[in-house]
Design an enzyme around this catalytic site. Structure first.
Site, PDB file in Angstrom:
ATOM      1  N   LYS A  32      39.013 -46.281  35.336  1.00 54.37           N
ATOM      2  CA  LYS A  32      38.737 -47.557  34.680  1.00 54.37           C
ATOM      3  C   LYS A  32      37.319 -47.509  34.105  1.00 54.37           C
ATOM      4  CE  LYS A  32      37.720 -51.598  36.756  1.00 54.37           C
ATOM      5  NZ  LYS A  32      36.568 -52.171  36.015  1.00 54.37           N
ATOM      6  N   ASP A  59      38.612 -51.511  30.388  1.00 57.47           N
ATOM      7  CA  ASP A  59      38.494 -52.885  30.907  1.00 57.47           C
ATOM      8  C   ASP A  59      37.425 -53.635  30.116  1.00 57.47           C
ATOM      9  OD1 ASP A  59      38.385 -55.128  32.560  1.00 57.47           O
ATOM     10  OD2 ASP A  59      37.305 -54.108  34.168  1.00 57.47           O
ATOM     11  N   LYS A  61      38.135 -56.696  28.503  1.00 56.43           N
ATOM     12  CA  LYS A  61      38.449 -58.147  28.582  1.00 56.43           C
ATOM     13  C   LYS A  61      38.194 -58.860  27.260  1.00 56.43           C
ATOM     14  CE  LYS A  61      37.264 -58.475  33.536  1.00 56.43           C
ATOM     15  NZ  LYS A  61      36.599 -57.169  33.777  1.00 56.43           N
ATOM     16  N   ASP A  64      38.505 -63.334  21.683  1.00 50.31           N
ATOM     17  CA  ASP A  64      37.926 -63.671  20.377  1.00 50.31           C
ATOM     18  C   ASP A  64      39.043 -64.261  19.525  1.00 50.31           C
ATOM     19  OD1 ASP A  64      36.232 -63.682  18.053  1.00 50.31           O
ATOM     20  OD2 ASP A  64      35.119 -61.991  18.912  1.00 50.31           O
ATOM     21  N   THR A 122      37.594 -63.309  39.265  1.00 48.46           N
ATOM     22  CA  THR A 122      37.511 -63.562  40.716  1.00 48.46           C
ATOM     23  C   THR A 122      36.174 -64.213  41.085  1.00 48.46           C
ATOM     24  OG1 THR A 122      36.991 -61.214  40.837  1.00 48.46           O
ATOM     25  CG2 THR A 122      39.136 -61.871  41.635  1.00 48.46           C
ATOM     26  N   ARG A 214      33.729 -49.070  44.692  1.00 49.99           N
ATOM     27  CA  ARG A 214      32.722 -48.622  45.654  1.00 49.99           C
ATOM     28  C   ARG A 214      33.272 -47.846  46.838  1.00 49.99           C
ATOM     29  NH1 ARG A 214      30.034 -54.450  45.196  1.00 49.99           N
ATOM     30  NH2 ARG A 214      32.198 -54.793  44.600  1.00 49.99           N
TER      31      ARG A 214
HETATM   32  O1  C5P Z   1      33.692 -51.680  43.919  1.00 52.52           O
HETATM   33  P1  C5P Z   1      34.973 -52.434  43.826  1.00 52.52           P
HETATM   34  O2  C5P Z   1      36.153 -51.693  44.426  1.00 52.52           O
HETATM   35  O3  C5P Z   1      34.863 -53.867  44.317  1.00 52.52           O
HETATM   36  O4  C5P Z   1      35.241 -52.477  42.250  1.00 52.52           O
HETATM   37  C1  C5P Z   1      36.323 -53.147  41.673  1.00 52.52           C
HETATM   38  C2  C5P Z   1      36.328 -52.960  40.193  1.00 52.52           C
HETATM   39  O5  C5P Z   1      37.294 -53.862  39.642  1.00 52.52           O
HETATM   40  C3  C5P Z   1      35.016 -53.294  39.497  1.00 52.52           C
HETATM   41  O6  C5P Z   1      34.928 -52.459  38.331  1.00 52.52           O
HETATM   42  C4  C5P Z   1      35.182 -54.728  39.076  1.00 52.52           C
HETATM   43  O7  C5P Z   1      34.421 -55.076  37.957  1.00 52.52           O
HETATM   44  C5  C5P Z   1      36.666 -54.765  38.750  1.00 52.52           C
HETATM   45  N1  C5P Z   1      37.302 -56.080  38.775  1.00 52.52           N
HETATM   46  C6  C5P Z   1      37.274 -56.909  39.884  1.00 52.52           C
HETATM   47  N2  C5P Z   1      37.898 -58.121  39.859  1.00 52.52           N
HETATM   48  C7  C5P Z   1      38.534 -58.529  38.748  1.00 52.52           C
HETATM   49  C8  C5P Z   1      38.578 -57.699  37.624  1.00 52.52           C
HETATM   50  C9  C5P Z   1      37.942 -56.462  37.672  1.00 52.52           C
HETATM   51  O8  C5P Z   1      36.729 -56.554  40.902  1.00 52.52           O
HETATM   52  N3  C5P Z   1      39.154 -59.686  38.740  1.00 52.52           N
END
Ligand code: C5P
Length: 241
Positions: A32, A59, A61, A64, A122, A214
């Site tokens: 991603k 990603d 998003k 527009d 979120t 992470r």
């Molecule tokens: O580090 P972690 O596992 O929390 O990362 C989740 C990834 O998913 C990040 O790139 C975050 O920006 C993305 N994301 C998210 N919640 C969303 C949409 C995308 O955590 N609703």
């Protein structure tokens, strides 16, 4: 079977991304790429990663006017990415034009990139929804309604919490794709994610794809962490949170 584990390449430069990719045993990964990396490195990086055989969820998003989204999606489809997304808040006409743009940019006979809708970020809670955005409905109603609108507009699915996956599928249809971030191992810290699940729990809850950032990138051994996510996904229902 499709590769259900999407690794978030949440880094600021191509060099950092390459360093993470070198740590994996697997030659190709479903990656991603978000705004941070894309706005620094641009389409060139996407082309390079595609040439190396990786799958890409871009990603960005989009949100527009429909014409701009159409033209942008046409260009993104030409990059050969596998998944893109839009904000459902852009409305039905915008989402429909997103799909039309993806089709226009995809060679005849090939399937266009999967298009997902973001229902609500979120980071948005019900107080923000009602007091700042002036949307006077519950978060649950908004998510379901935006999901239904996304499906009517031709989107393939949504990005949502694993805990919302089944609710969305049952109110739209079972083949509506759910891509779910917020994945953690049972012993991990939640960090800023509020509604987390382990890989096996997410699968059990109806996720079609999981996005892991992470828990892999910040692990002492990212390759081991990635292999563990795959194993837990395959095992299903082992640990839950
Ligand atoms: O580090 P972690 O596992 O929390 O990362 C989740 C990834 O998913 C990040 O790139 C975050 O920006 C993305 N994301 C998210 N919640 C969303 C949409 C995308 O955590 N609703």
């Amino acid at each position: 079977m499709h590769n259900p584990v999407i690794v978030a390449l949440d880094v600021a430069s191509q060099a950092e991304g390459e360093e993470l990719l070198r740590s994996f045993d697997d030659r190709t990964i479903f990656l991603k790429i978000g705004m941070e990396l894309f706005y620094q490195e641009g389409p060139g990086l996407v082309k390079t990663l595609k040439q190396q055989g990786h799958q890409i969820f871009l990603d960005l998003k989009l949100h527009d006017i429909p014409t701009t989204v159409y033209k942008t999606m046409k260009g993104l489809a030409r990059l050969g990415v596998d998944m893109v997304n839009v904000h459902a808040a852009g409305g039905k006409a915008m989402m429909a034009q997103a799909i039309a743009g993806l089709k226009a940019g995809t060679p005849t006979g090939k399937r266009h990139p999967m298009c997902l809708a973001v229902t609500q970020l979120t980071s948005t809670d019900e107080a923000t929804l009602q007091q700042e955005l002036l949307i006077n409905h519950s978060m649950d109603d908004v998510i379901v309604s935006y999901g239904q609108l996304a499906a009517k507009s031709g989107c393939d699915g949504v990005v949502c919490s694993p805990w919302e996956a089944e609710r969305i599928k049952s109110s739209v249809h079972q083949d509506f794709i759910t891509v779910t971030p917020g994945i953690r191992f049972s012993e991990d810290a939640a960090n800023d994610q509020k509604r987390i699940a382990t890989p096996s729990r997410a699968k059990e809850l109806g996720s079609d794809y999981i996005v892991v950032g992470r828990s892999i990138a910040k692990a002492q051994n990212p390759n081991q962490a990635y292999q563990r996510v795959l194993t837990e996904w395959r095992q299903e229902h082992e640990t839950s949170s």
